[in-house]
Design an enzyme around this catalytic site. Sequence first.
Site, PDB file in Angstrom:
ATOM      1  N   ALA A  66       0.860  -1.184   0.000  1.00  0.00           N
ATOM      2  CA  ALA A  66       0.000   0.000   0.000  1.00  0.00           C
ATOM      3  C   ALA A  66       0.895   1.231   0.000  1.00  0.00           C
ATOM      4  O   ALA A  66       2.061   1.168   0.413  1.00  0.00           O
ATOM      5  CB  ALA A  66      -0.895  -0.009   1.232  1.00  0.00           C
ATOM      6  N   GLY A 111       0.452  -5.135   0.677  1.00  0.00           N
ATOM      7  CA  GLY A 111      -0.697  -5.266  -0.229  1.00  0.00           C
ATOM      8  C   GLY A 111      -0.369  -5.991  -1.523  1.00  0.00           C
ATOM      9  O   GLY A 111      -1.265  -6.559  -2.153  1.00  0.00           O
ATOM     10  N   GLU A 114      -0.585  -9.536  -0.628  1.00  0.00           N
ATOM     11  CA  GLU A 114      -2.008  -9.814  -0.364  1.00  0.00           C
ATOM     12  C   GLU A 114      -2.806  -9.919  -1.667  1.00  0.00           C
ATOM     13  O   GLU A 114      -3.669 -10.796  -1.812  1.00  0.00           O
ATOM     14  CB  GLU A 114      -2.578  -8.717   0.548  1.00  0.00           C
ATOM     15  CG  GLU A 114      -2.015  -8.822   1.967  1.00  0.00           C
ATOM     16  CD  GLU A 114      -2.317  -7.605   2.833  1.00  0.00           C
ATOM     17  OE1 GLU A 114      -2.095  -6.470   2.362  1.00  0.00           O
ATOM     18  OE2 GLU A 114      -2.777  -7.785   3.976  1.00  0.00           O
ATOM     19  N   GLU A 134       4.235  -5.067   7.433  1.00  0.00           N
ATOM     20  CA  GLU A 134       3.450  -4.015   8.091  1.00  0.00           C
ATOM     21  C   GLU A 134       3.893  -3.727   9.522  1.00  0.00           C
ATOM     22  O   GLU A 134       3.950  -2.573   9.942  1.00  0.00           O
ATOM     23  CB  GLU A 134       1.951  -4.382   8.079  1.00  0.00           C
ATOM     24  CG  GLU A 134       1.292  -4.286   6.706  1.00  0.00           C
ATOM     25  CD  GLU A 134       1.420  -5.549   5.872  1.00  0.00           C
ATOM     26  OE1 GLU A 134       2.215  -6.442   6.239  1.00  0.00           O
ATOM     27  OE2 GLU A 134       0.716  -5.646   4.864  1.00  0.00           O
TER      28      GLU A 134
HETATM   29  N1  COA Z   1       4.541   3.182  -0.752  1.00  0.00           N
HETATM   30  C1  COA Z   1       4.935   4.337  -1.306  1.00  0.00           C
HETATM   31  N2  COA Z   1       6.084   4.489  -1.981  1.00  0.00           N
HETATM   32  C2  COA Z   1       6.873   3.395  -2.091  1.00  0.00           C
HETATM   33  C3  COA Z   1       6.540   2.152  -1.534  1.00  0.00           C
HETATM   34  C4  COA Z   1       5.304   2.080  -0.837  1.00  0.00           C
HETATM   35  N3  COA Z   1       4.877   0.920  -0.294  1.00  0.00           N
HETATM   36  N4  COA Z   1       7.529   1.277  -1.791  1.00  0.00           N
HETATM   37  C5  COA Z   1       8.448   1.958  -2.503  1.00  0.00           C
HETATM   38  N5  COA Z   1       8.061   3.241  -2.676  1.00  0.00           N
HETATM   39  C6  COA Z   1       8.765   4.324  -3.386  1.00  0.00           C
HETATM   40  C7  COA Z   1       9.963   4.839  -2.610  1.00  0.00           C
HETATM   41  O1  COA Z   1       9.535   5.776  -1.650  1.00  0.00           O
HETATM   42  C8  COA Z   1      10.757   5.454  -3.729  1.00  0.00           C
HETATM   43  O2  COA Z   1      10.173   6.675  -4.098  1.00  0.00           O
HETATM   44  P1  COA Z   1      11.104   8.019  -4.292  1.00  0.00           P
HETATM   45  O3  COA Z   1      12.065   7.627  -5.387  1.00  0.00           O
HETATM   46  O4  COA Z   1      10.128   9.061  -4.686  1.00  0.00           O
HETATM   47  O5  COA Z   1      11.784   8.209  -2.977  1.00  0.00           O
HETATM   48  C9  COA Z   1      10.541   4.487  -4.885  1.00  0.00           C
HETATM   49  O6  COA Z   1       9.331   3.796  -4.589  1.00  0.00           O
HETATM   50  C10 COA Z   1      11.642   3.454  -5.045  1.00  0.00           C
HETATM   51  O7  COA Z   1      11.805   2.777  -3.798  1.00  0.00           O
HETATM   52  P2  COA Z   1      13.189   2.647  -3.014  1.00  0.00           P
HETATM   53  O8  COA Z   1      12.880   2.454  -1.572  1.00  0.00           O
HETATM   54  O9  COA Z   1      14.085   3.780  -3.381  1.00  0.00           O
HETATM   55  O10 COA Z   1      13.747   1.304  -3.672  1.00  0.00           O
HETATM   56  P3  COA Z   1      14.768   0.272  -3.012  1.00  0.00           P
HETATM   57  O11 COA Z   1      15.157  -0.650  -4.115  1.00  0.00           O
HETATM   58  O12 COA Z   1      15.832   0.976  -2.280  1.00  0.00           O
HETATM   59  O13 COA Z   1      13.917  -0.535  -1.925  1.00  0.00           O
HETATM   60  C11 COA Z   1      11.970  -1.735  -1.109  1.00  0.00           C
HETATM   61  C12 COA Z   1      12.840  -1.366  -2.333  1.00  0.00           C
HETATM   62  C13 COA Z   1      10.747  -2.477  -1.633  1.00  0.00           C
HETATM   63  C14 COA Z   1      12.778  -2.643  -0.145  1.00  0.00           C
HETATM   64  C15 COA Z   1      11.537  -0.459  -0.376  1.00  0.00           C
HETATM   65  O14 COA Z   1      11.013   0.470  -1.322  1.00  0.00           O
HETATM   66  C16 COA Z   1      10.499  -0.676   0.677  1.00  0.00           C
HETATM   67  O15 COA Z   1      10.811  -1.144   1.745  1.00  0.00           O
HETATM   68  N6  COA Z   1       9.237  -0.301   0.383  1.00  0.00           N
HETATM   69  C17 COA Z   1       8.158  -0.390   1.330  1.00  0.00           C
HETATM   70  C18 COA Z   1       7.676  -1.816   1.471  1.00  0.00           C
HETATM   71  C19 COA Z   1       6.572  -1.899   2.503  1.00  0.00           C
HETATM   72  O16 COA Z   1       6.774  -1.686   3.676  1.00  0.00           O
HETATM   73  N7  COA Z   1       5.365  -2.241   2.029  1.00  0.00           N
HETATM   74  C20 COA Z   1       4.218  -2.421   2.870  1.00  0.00           C
HETATM   75  C21 COA Z   1       3.445  -1.160   2.985  1.00  0.00           C
HETATM   76  S1  COA Z   1       2.051  -1.398   4.041  1.00  0.00           S
END
Ligand code: COA
Length: 260
Positions: A66, A111, A114, A134
């Site tokens: 999400a 999500g 999910e 989460e």
């Molecule tokens: N919601 C909003 N934005 C997200 C996102 C999310 N769930 N997951 C990634 N993004 C965005 C990042 O903020 C970034 O945006 P920006 O370039 O404007 O800063 C872009 O996507 C790229 O992500 P980034 O974190 O730079 O890539 P990465 O390769 O370093 O890391 C992940 C990848 C997936 C490990 C990391 O993005 C992450 O932990 N995301 C969240 C996962 C999460 O907790 N999901 C559950 C949400 S309830």
Amino acid sequence: MNFDHLLLTVNDGVATLTVNRPEKLNALNDQVVDQLHRAAAQLAGDPAVKGVVLTGAGPKAFIAGADIGELAKQGVLQGRDRSLAGQRMLAAFEHMGKPVLAAVNGYALGGGCELAMACHLRIASENAKFGQPEVKLGITPGYGGTQRLPRLVGKGNALHLILTGEQIDAREALRIGLVTKVVPAAQLLDEADKLMRVILANGPVAVKLAIEAVHRGLEMTLEEGLALEADAFGLVAATDDMKEGLTAFLEKRAARFAGR
Ligand code: COA
């Protein structure tokens, strides 16, 4: 279909629906959730579509969860409404009445995991990563993770993933039964298409009723589920598909199902 965060192609009965927000790793903001819900309804009602492959745009992510930016602003009632809206969208895929296959091409977190679990089948690329992170954000899964994950991989594996928030790779996802196949990334969509066509070559009414019997049966006692199965078995006896499938076997030829 004109949804700015989705791409859709239909090739000989197989729709490929791609979540297209790669700059945010295809994170599900409210707009994407709404578009996915409407797309599911449209695909359900389109007779040219026999099955759906769901995937994410770009090389890194299926769906990274999400949208955390939106979650950061939510209050109590908004949180509940957001969870319910996401759950309804997932249910629209789960109850589409056509097979839906998730082709997981990278991160399937929160999500994303999910939504993949609401699909009837999941295959993954070798670089795919799964998780319910989460609790790391101080929140609980909201789009069905606490319910579908234990049903798919058992209570112990589900609690391990949900309580640690750890990511697992595609091989581990295969080992615990979260996906049924792992393939090289470059072959993922071809493999998804191939698998979907294996399913679509079978009796369409039988496939639809079998999905329903498995899905609804899991919520019933064994006795109730077996009664549901017997009803489906009886129902298919009224179809042209059953006559064609059994006759084709006896005549040693491939069946040509009409889906009725
Ligand atoms: N919601 C909003 N934005 C997200 C996102 C999310 N769930 N997951 C990634 N993004 C965005 C990042 O903020 C970034 O945006 P920006 O370039 O404007 O800063 C872009 O996507 C790229 O992500 P980034 O974190 O730079 O890539 P990465 O390769 O370093 O890391 C992940 C990848 C997936 C490990 C990391 O993005 C992450 O932990 N995301 C969240 C996962 C999460 O907790 N999901 C559950 C949400 S309830």
